[in-house]
Design an enzyme around this catalytic site. Structure first.
Site, PDB file in Angstrom:
ATOM      1  N   GLU A   1     140.730 -63.116 -23.941  1.00  0.00           N
ATOM      2  CA  GLU A   1     139.651 -62.611 -23.095  1.00  0.00           C
ATOM      3  C   GLU A   1     139.788 -61.123 -22.816  1.00  0.00           C
ATOM      4  O   GLU A   1     140.830 -60.669 -22.336  1.00  0.00           O
ATOM      5  CB  GLU A   1     139.657 -63.368 -21.766  1.00  0.00           C
ATOM      6  CG  GLU A   1     138.547 -62.937 -20.809  1.00  0.00           C
ATOM      7  CD  GLU A   1     138.548 -63.733 -19.520  1.00  0.00           C
ATOM      8  OE1 GLU A   1     137.547 -63.670 -18.792  1.00  0.00           O
ATOM      9  OE2 GLU A   1     139.559 -64.411 -19.230  1.00  0.00           O
TER      10      GLU A   1
ATOM     11  N   GLU B   1     131.500 -69.278 -14.072  1.00  0.00           N
ATOM     12  CA  GLU B   1     132.735 -68.673 -13.573  1.00  0.00           C
ATOM     13  C   GLU B   1     132.356 -67.417 -12.795  1.00  0.00           C
ATOM     14  O   GLU B   1     132.468 -66.302 -13.279  1.00  0.00           O
ATOM     15  CB  GLU B   1     133.687 -68.331 -14.726  1.00  0.00           C
ATOM     16  CG  GLU B   1     135.116 -68.133 -14.234  1.00  0.00           C
ATOM     17  CD  GLU B   1     135.851 -66.993 -14.930  1.00  0.00           C
ATOM     18  OE1 GLU B   1     137.084 -67.025 -14.945  1.00  0.00           O
ATOM     19  OE2 GLU B   1     135.191 -66.063 -15.427  1.00  0.00           O
TER      20      GLU B   1
END
Length: 267
Positions: free
Chosen positions: A153, A250
Protein backbone atom coordinates in the site's frame (compact mmCIF):
# COMPACT_ATOMS: atom_id res chain seq x y z
CA UNK A 1 -23.68 -4.09 1.39
CA UNK A 2 -22.61 -2.93 -2.05
CA UNK A 3 -21.29 0.05 -4.00
CA UNK A 4 -21.56 0.35 -7.79
CA UNK A 5 -21.84 -3.42 -8.14
CA UNK A 6 -18.98 -4.28 -5.74
CA UNK A 7 -19.47 -6.06 -2.43
CA UNK A 8 -18.24 -3.87 0.42
CA UNK A 9 -16.25 -4.98 3.45
CA UNK A 10 -16.30 -2.85 6.61
CA UNK A 11 -12.89 -2.00 8.02
CA UNK A 12 -13.45 -2.40 11.75
CA UNK A 13 -10.35 -0.46 12.69
CA UNK A 14 -12.00 2.75 11.45
CA UNK A 15 -15.74 2.04 11.18
CA UNK A 16 -17.83 1.70 14.36
CA UNK A 17 -14.94 3.30 16.26
CA UNK A 18 -17.51 4.80 18.65
CA UNK A 19 -17.63 1.28 20.13
CA UNK A 20 -14.95 -0.88 21.78
CA UNK A 21 -13.25 -3.05 19.16
CA UNK A 22 -14.87 -6.32 20.25
CA UNK A 23 -18.34 -4.76 19.95
CA UNK A 24 -17.82 -3.62 16.36
CA UNK A 25 -18.38 -7.10 14.90
CA UNK A 26 -21.97 -7.34 16.06
CA UNK A 27 -22.55 -3.70 15.12
CA UNK A 28 -21.30 -4.31 11.58
CA UNK A 29 -23.58 -7.31 11.20
CA UNK A 30 -26.55 -5.33 12.56
CA UNK A 31 -25.84 -2.58 10.02
CA UNK A 32 -26.05 -5.09 7.16
CA UNK A 33 -22.42 -5.98 6.52
CA UNK A 34 -21.45 -9.60 5.91
CA UNK A 35 -17.78 -8.87 5.15
CA UNK A 36 -15.19 -7.19 7.38
CA UNK A 37 -11.48 -6.46 7.42
CA UNK A 38 -9.12 -5.18 10.10
CA UNK A 39 -5.73 -3.73 10.81
CA UNK A 40 -3.61 -5.85 13.16
CA UNK A 41 -6.07 -6.26 16.06
CA UNK A 42 -3.60 -6.93 18.86
CA UNK A 43 -1.33 -4.66 20.89
CA UNK A 44 1.86 -6.53 19.98
CA UNK A 45 3.16 -9.11 17.51
CA UNK A 46 2.70 -12.04 19.89
CA UNK A 47 -0.89 -12.13 21.24
CA UNK A 48 -1.76 -14.99 23.52
CA UNK A 49 -4.00 -17.84 22.39
CA UNK A 50 -7.05 -16.41 24.15
CA UNK A 51 -6.84 -13.17 22.14
CA UNK A 52 -6.62 -15.04 18.84
CA UNK A 53 -9.46 -17.34 19.78
CA UNK A 54 -11.63 -14.38 20.76
CA UNK A 55 -11.15 -12.77 17.34
CA UNK A 56 -12.18 -15.98 15.60
CA UNK A 57 -15.17 -16.35 17.91
CA UNK A 58 -16.35 -12.78 17.36
CA UNK A 59 -16.35 -13.35 13.61
CA UNK A 60 -18.24 -16.62 13.92
CA UNK A 61 -20.78 -15.31 16.42
CA UNK A 62 -21.56 -12.35 14.14
CA UNK A 63 -21.59 -14.53 11.00
CA UNK A 64 -19.03 -12.29 9.35
CA UNK A 65 -16.40 -13.23 6.77
CA UNK A 66 -12.94 -11.77 7.36
CA UNK A 67 -11.78 -10.55 3.95
CA UNK A 68 -8.58 -8.76 4.91
CA UNK A 69 -6.07 -8.52 7.76
CA UNK A 70 -2.94 -6.44 8.26
CA UNK A 71 0.34 -7.90 9.37
CA UNK A 72 1.68 -6.41 12.60
CA UNK A 73 2.65 -2.82 11.76
CA UNK A 74 4.32 -1.62 14.95
CA UNK A 75 2.79 1.06 17.15
CA UNK A 76 0.16 2.45 14.77
CA UNK A 77 -1.45 4.76 17.37
CA UNK A 78 2.04 6.05 18.11
CA UNK A 79 2.69 6.83 14.45
CA UNK A 80 4.48 3.75 13.14
CA UNK A 81 3.39 2.50 9.71
CA UNK A 82 4.88 -0.94 9.41
CA UNK A 83 8.18 -2.64 10.16
CA UNK A 84 8.93 -4.53 6.93
CA UNK A 85 11.90 -2.30 6.11
CA UNK A 86 13.50 -2.39 9.55
CA UNK A 87 16.28 -5.02 9.89
CA UNK A 88 16.15 -4.98 13.69
CA UNK A 89 12.42 -5.85 13.77
CA UNK A 90 12.18 -8.85 11.49
CA UNK A 91 11.69 -11.18 14.48
CA UNK A 92 8.50 -9.28 15.36
CA UNK A 93 7.29 -9.60 11.79
CA UNK A 94 8.04 -13.33 11.78
CA UNK A 95 6.14 -13.84 15.04
CA UNK A 96 3.12 -11.96 13.77
CA UNK A 97 3.18 -13.91 10.53
CA UNK A 98 2.76 -17.15 12.47
CA UNK A 99 -0.29 -15.67 14.22
CA UNK A 100 -1.68 -14.32 10.95
CA UNK A 101 -1.46 -17.78 9.38
CA UNK A 102 -3.41 -19.27 12.31
CA UNK A 103 -6.14 -16.68 11.82
CA UNK A 104 -6.18 -17.28 8.07
CA UNK A 105 -6.62 -21.01 8.52
CA UNK A 106 -9.42 -20.49 11.05
CA UNK A 107 -11.35 -17.83 9.14
CA UNK A 108 -10.66 -18.31 5.43
CA UNK A 109 -9.11 -14.85 5.11
CA UNK A 110 -6.78 -14.74 2.13
CA UNK A 111 -5.79 -11.07 1.72
CA UNK A 112 -3.08 -9.55 3.92
CA UNK A 113 -1.71 -6.01 4.00
CA UNK A 114 1.99 -5.67 4.82
CA UNK A 115 2.93 -2.02 5.40
CA UNK A 116 6.43 -1.11 4.26
CA UNK A 117 7.37 0.96 7.28
CA UNK A 118 9.08 4.31 7.68
CA UNK A 119 12.71 4.69 6.75
CA UNK A 120 15.32 5.63 9.33
CA UNK A 121 17.18 8.49 7.61
CA UNK A 122 20.16 7.99 9.94
CA UNK A 123 20.54 4.37 8.91
CA UNK A 124 21.59 2.52 5.76
CA UNK A 125 18.79 3.23 3.30
CA UNK A 126 19.94 0.57 0.84
CA UNK A 127 19.86 -2.03 3.60
CA UNK A 128 16.39 -0.94 4.63
CA UNK A 129 15.17 -1.23 1.05
CA UNK A 130 16.70 -4.69 0.68
CA UNK A 131 15.14 -5.73 4.00
CA UNK A 132 11.71 -4.62 2.81
CA UNK A 133 12.00 -6.48 -0.48
CA UNK A 134 12.98 -9.67 1.32
CA UNK A 135 10.21 -9.20 3.89
CA UNK A 136 7.65 -8.95 1.11
CA UNK A 137 9.04 -12.08 -0.54
CA UNK A 138 8.90 -14.02 2.73
CA UNK A 139 5.36 -12.87 3.43
CA UNK A 140 4.25 -13.87 -0.06
CA UNK A 141 5.81 -17.30 0.38
CA UNK A 142 4.21 -17.71 3.81
CA UNK A 143 0.66 -17.21 2.54
CA UNK A 144 1.11 -18.87 -0.86
CA UNK A 145 0.11 -22.37 0.28
CA UNK A 146 -3.19 -20.93 1.53
CA UNK A 147 -3.84 -19.24 -1.80
CA UNK A 148 -3.24 -15.88 -0.11
CA UNK A 149 -2.10 -12.56 -1.49
CA UNK A 150 0.04 -9.89 0.15
CA UNK A 151 -1.01 -6.29 -0.42
CA UNK A 152 1.44 -3.42 -0.81
CA UNK A 153 0.00 0.00 0.00
CA UNK A 154 1.18 3.52 -0.84
CA UNK A 155 0.42 6.10 1.86
CA UNK A 156 -0.22 9.85 1.88
CA UNK A 157 2.78 12.14 2.05
CA UNK A 158 3.09 14.35 5.10
CA UNK A 159 0.85 12.17 7.25
CA UNK A 160 2.91 9.02 7.67
CA UNK A 161 6.51 9.98 8.33
CA UNK A 162 9.34 8.75 6.10
CA UNK A 163 7.17 6.24 4.26
CA UNK A 164 8.72 5.75 0.81
CA UNK A 165 5.76 4.33 -1.14
CA UNK A 166 3.41 7.15 -2.12
CA UNK A 167 2.13 6.27 -5.61
CA UNK A 168 0.95 3.21 -7.48
CA UNK A 169 4.01 3.42 -9.76
CA UNK A 170 6.40 3.17 -6.80
CA UNK A 171 4.56 0.11 -5.54
CA UNK A 172 4.54 -1.51 -8.96
CA UNK A 173 8.32 -1.01 -9.18
CA UNK A 174 8.73 -2.76 -5.82
CA UNK A 175 6.49 -5.61 -7.00
CA UNK A 176 8.65 -5.99 -10.09
CA UNK A 177 11.77 -6.18 -7.93
CA UNK A 178 10.32 -8.64 -5.44
CA UNK A 179 8.95 -10.77 -8.29
CA UNK A 180 6.45 -12.81 -6.29
CA UNK A 181 3.23 -13.56 -8.17
CA UNK A 182 1.00 -13.12 -5.12
CA UNK A 183 2.31 -9.64 -4.26
CA UNK A 184 -0.25 -7.07 -5.43
CA UNK A 185 -1.12 -3.39 -5.20
CA UNK A 186 -3.59 -2.01 -2.70
CA UNK A 187 -5.37 1.04 -4.13
CA UNK A 188 -6.45 3.31 -1.29
CA UNK A 189 -8.37 6.24 -2.75
CA UNK A 190 -7.58 8.52 0.19
CA UNK A 191 -3.82 8.00 0.21
CA UNK A 192 -3.41 8.19 -3.56
CA UNK A 193 -5.86 11.06 -3.87
CA UNK A 194 -4.04 13.07 -1.21
CA UNK A 195 -0.85 12.61 -3.25
CA UNK A 196 -2.46 14.11 -6.34
CA UNK A 197 -2.75 10.83 -8.23
CA UNK A 198 -5.40 10.64 -10.97
CA UNK A 199 -7.35 7.74 -9.48
CA UNK A 200 -9.16 6.39 -12.57
CA UNK A 201 -5.94 6.62 -14.58
CA UNK A 202 -4.00 4.84 -11.82
CA UNK A 203 -6.56 2.03 -11.77
CA UNK A 204 -6.29 1.55 -15.51
CA UNK A 205 -2.48 1.72 -15.46
CA UNK A 206 -2.43 -0.99 -12.77
CA UNK A 207 -4.76 -3.43 -14.53
CA UNK A 208 -4.13 -7.02 -13.49
CA UNK A 209 -2.02 -6.00 -10.49
CA UNK A 210 -4.63 -4.64 -8.08
CA UNK A 211 -5.44 -6.98 -5.22
CA UNK A 212 -7.65 -4.73 -3.14
CA UNK A 213 -9.31 -1.30 -3.09
CA UNK A 214 -10.09 0.79 -0.03
CA UNK A 215 -12.54 3.67 -0.24
CA UNK A 216 -12.32 7.01 1.57
CA UNK A 217 -12.80 10.53 0.29
CA UNK A 218 -10.30 13.37 0.03
CA UNK A 219 -9.28 15.45 1.95
CA UNK A 220 -10.98 14.44 5.22
CA UNK A 221 -10.83 10.64 4.87
CA UNK A 222 -14.58 10.43 5.43
CA UNK A 223 -17.21 8.39 3.59
CA UNK A 224 -17.52 8.57 -0.21
CA UNK A 225 -19.44 11.61 -1.32
CA UNK A 226 -18.04 13.98 1.29
CA UNK A 227 -15.06 15.23 -0.69
CA UNK A 228 -13.32 15.44 -4.05
CA UNK A 229 -12.91 11.86 -5.33
CA UNK A 230 -14.65 11.24 -8.71
CA UNK A 231 -16.43 8.13 -7.50
CA UNK A 232 -18.33 7.25 -10.68
CA UNK A 233 -15.12 7.45 -12.72
CA UNK A 234 -13.27 5.28 -10.19
CA UNK A 235 -16.00 2.64 -10.28
CA UNK A 236 -16.09 2.69 -14.08
CA UNK A 237 -12.31 2.22 -14.26
CA UNK A 238 -12.46 -0.73 -11.86
CA UNK A 239 -15.15 -2.37 -13.97
CA UNK A 240 -13.20 -1.73 -17.18
CA UNK A 241 -10.13 -3.57 -15.88
CA UNK A 242 -12.24 -6.47 -14.59
CA UNK A 243 -11.62 -5.95 -10.89
CA UNK A 244 -14.08 -8.17 -9.03
CA UNK A 245 -13.79 -6.90 -5.47
CA UNK A 246 -14.74 -6.76 -2.73
CA UNK A 247 -13.82 -3.19 -1.92
CA UNK A 248 -13.46 -1.89 1.63
CA UNK A 249 -15.09 0.97 3.48
CA UNK A 250 -11.96 2.24 5.23
CA UNK A 251 -12.73 5.76 6.33
CA UNK A 252 -13.39 7.89 9.39
CA UNK A 253 -17.15 8.50 9.49
CA UNK A 254 -17.98 12.19 9.48
CA UNK A 255 -20.88 11.93 11.94
CA UNK A 256 -21.20 8.37 13.23
CA UNK A 257 -20.83 5.14 11.31
CA UNK A 258 -24.47 4.14 10.84
CA UNK A 259 -25.59 7.67 9.99
CA UNK A 260 -22.95 7.81 7.26
CA UNK A 261 -23.86 4.60 5.40
CA UNK A 262 -26.17 6.28 2.90
CA UNK A 263 -23.64 5.92 0.09
CA UNK A 264 -24.13 2.13 0.24
CA UNK A 265 -26.94 -0.04 -1.02
CA UNK A 266 -28.13 -3.34 0.38
CA UNK A 267 -26.30 -6.25 -1.27
Amino acid sequence: MSWNGFDVSANLSLLFAELPYRERFAAAAAAGFTLVESWWPFAGPRPDDAEVEELVRLLADSQLQLTGLNFFAGDMPGGERGIACRPERQDELAASTDVLLRIAEATGCRSFNLLHGQLDPSGDLDAQHATAVEAYRRAATAVADLGGTVLVEPLARGLNGEYPLTTHTEVLALLDEAAAPNLVLLVDTFHLGMNGVDLPAAVEASAGRIGHVQLADVPDRSEPGTGQVPWDAVAEALHRIGFAGPVAAEYRPAAGTVDGLGWLTAA
